[in-house]
Design an enzyme around this catalytic site. Structure first.
Site, PDB file in Angstrom:
ATOM      1  N   ARG A   1      75.955  51.629  52.372  1.00  0.00           N
ATOM      2  CA  ARG A   1      76.247  52.186  51.045  1.00  0.00           C
ATOM      3  C   ARG A   1      75.142  53.117  50.543  1.00  0.00           C
ATOM      4  NH1 ARG A   1      80.035  50.519  52.982  1.00  0.00           N
ATOM      5  NH2 ARG A   1      81.534  48.972  52.216  1.00  0.00           N
TER       6      ARG A   1
ATOM      7  N   SER B   1      83.816  47.551  42.768  1.00  0.00           N
ATOM      8  CA  SER B   1      82.690  46.641  43.024  1.00  0.00           C
ATOM      9  C   SER B   1      81.404  47.210  42.432  1.00  0.00           C
ATOM     10  CB  SER B   1      82.519  46.418  44.528  1.00  0.00           C
ATOM     11  OG  SER B   1      83.633  45.734  45.053  1.00  0.00           O
TER      12      SER B   1
ATOM     13  N   GLU C   1      75.918  49.496  43.130  1.00  0.00           N
ATOM     14  CA  GLU C   1      76.625  50.635  43.712  1.00  0.00           C
ATOM     15  C   GLU C   1      76.894  51.667  42.629  1.00  0.00           C
ATOM     16  OE1 GLU C   1      79.918  50.285  46.385  1.00  0.00           O
ATOM     17  OE2 GLU C   1      79.466  48.194  46.837  1.00  0.00           O
TER      18      GLU C   1
END
Length: 309
Positions: free
Chosen positions: A161, A213, A290
């Site tokens: 990520r 998320s 994130e």
């Protein structure tokens, strides 16, 4: 290309939160993006680049800088042999559907992931144990000097990520992915199954605005032993019971913050701090976001101005 002065940024994020900015320019094609970015650079006007706004929380106070929104309402994709050339403004799921229809294997796991191709590359988005960095062949980027260059996958320093774009703030203009021939019927079935699974676990953005998320899954080098879902740790730490103002946790997934009635961006910020503290206190693990915050928030160290020029 379309210019809005001023613009309310809540209309440009999936959270539907955020105050105004003095000017927002909508660009859909690579040429429009390059032209506008170089124009702002020449005029010494700082700006923030956004795409689909799916990983973004904008301050209630808004921003004092200009914004470029790089998003195409229709897919801009070209298929050449085993390569797919796509504008970074294309919606990621539009690319996934295109590959299914064309019988191209390699990107089906991106089905249903919100945001643009550019955002997906910058954050090395993925699912089901795969990520876009695995199939990226090359990309055209615009650097902070306003110059374009073609780079290979090594340039991005992909990790879970993450890509080096979060430090360099280079802008992705277009991307070439290496794909393989596949069976359209098999790919369509797989896509349908993925969409079904996502619908079972994720909220409908039209009725429950969110950013998906919120935190990365826990890295294997940590006390987790192997990468595990951040949602599991949050649930074990009582995360589903946490609230802040109008913001609350999705009942099916402890790693998703939902915008409720009268929610402010500050509520989301406050709730995410509670989530971090809950997991830290129970497991001594540090959650990593994130989602990025832009603008001024109370009770927060100033984030690096990621994405600002």
């Amino acid at each position: 290309m379309k210019t809005l002065s001023p613009a309310l940024l809540s209309a440009y994020t999936t959270f539907q939160l955020g105050g105004p900015c003095p000017c927002l320019v909508e660009c859909s094609t690579p040429d429009e993006l390059i032209q506008q970015a170089q124009k702002f650079k020449k005029e010494k006007k700082p700006f923030l680049l956004i795409g689909g706004g799916s990983n973004l929380v904008v301050s209630d106070h808004g921003l004092d800088t200009f914004v470029i929104r790089y998003l195409s309402p229709t897919p801009l994709i070209e298929h050449k042999g085993n390569d797919v050339l796509v504008s970074a403004s294309t919606v990621l799921d539009d690319l996934a559907l295109y590959c299914v229809n064309e019988g191209l294997e390699g990107l089906n796991y991106t089905t249903g992931i919100p945001g643009t191709v550019g955002g997906a590359v910058a954050g090395n988005a993925g699912a089901w144990g795969k990520q876009v960095g695995d199939v990226l062949k090359s990309a055209l980027v615009l650097d902070r000097q306003g110059k374009t260059k073609t780079v290979g996958p090594g340039y991005f320093g992909f990790s879970y990520r993450h890509s080096r774009l979060k430090e360099s703030d280079d802008i992705i203009v277009s991307v070439t992915f290496a794909v393989l021939p596949g069976d359209p019927k098999t790919l369509a079935l797989e896509r349908a199954q993925i969409l079904k699974k996502r619908a079972e676990k994720h909220p409908d953005l039209t009725t429950q605005p969110c950013a998906g998320s919120f935190f990365r899954n826990i890295e294997p080098s940590s006390k987790a032993g192997q990468r595990q879902a951040a949602g599991w740790f949050l649930e074990q730490a009582g995360g589903k019971d946490l609230k802040a103002g109008g913001a609350y946790i999705f009942e099916k997934h402890a790693n998703i913050i939902i915008k409720g009635p009268e929610t402010k961006a500050q509520d989301v910020h406050d709730l995410h701090l509670k989530m971090i503290a809950a997991v830290k206190n129970k497991f001594d693990l540090q959650l990593v976001r994130e989602v990025r915050f832009v603008g001024k928030f109370n009770n927060s160290a100033q984030d690096k101005k990621e994405g600002f020029w």
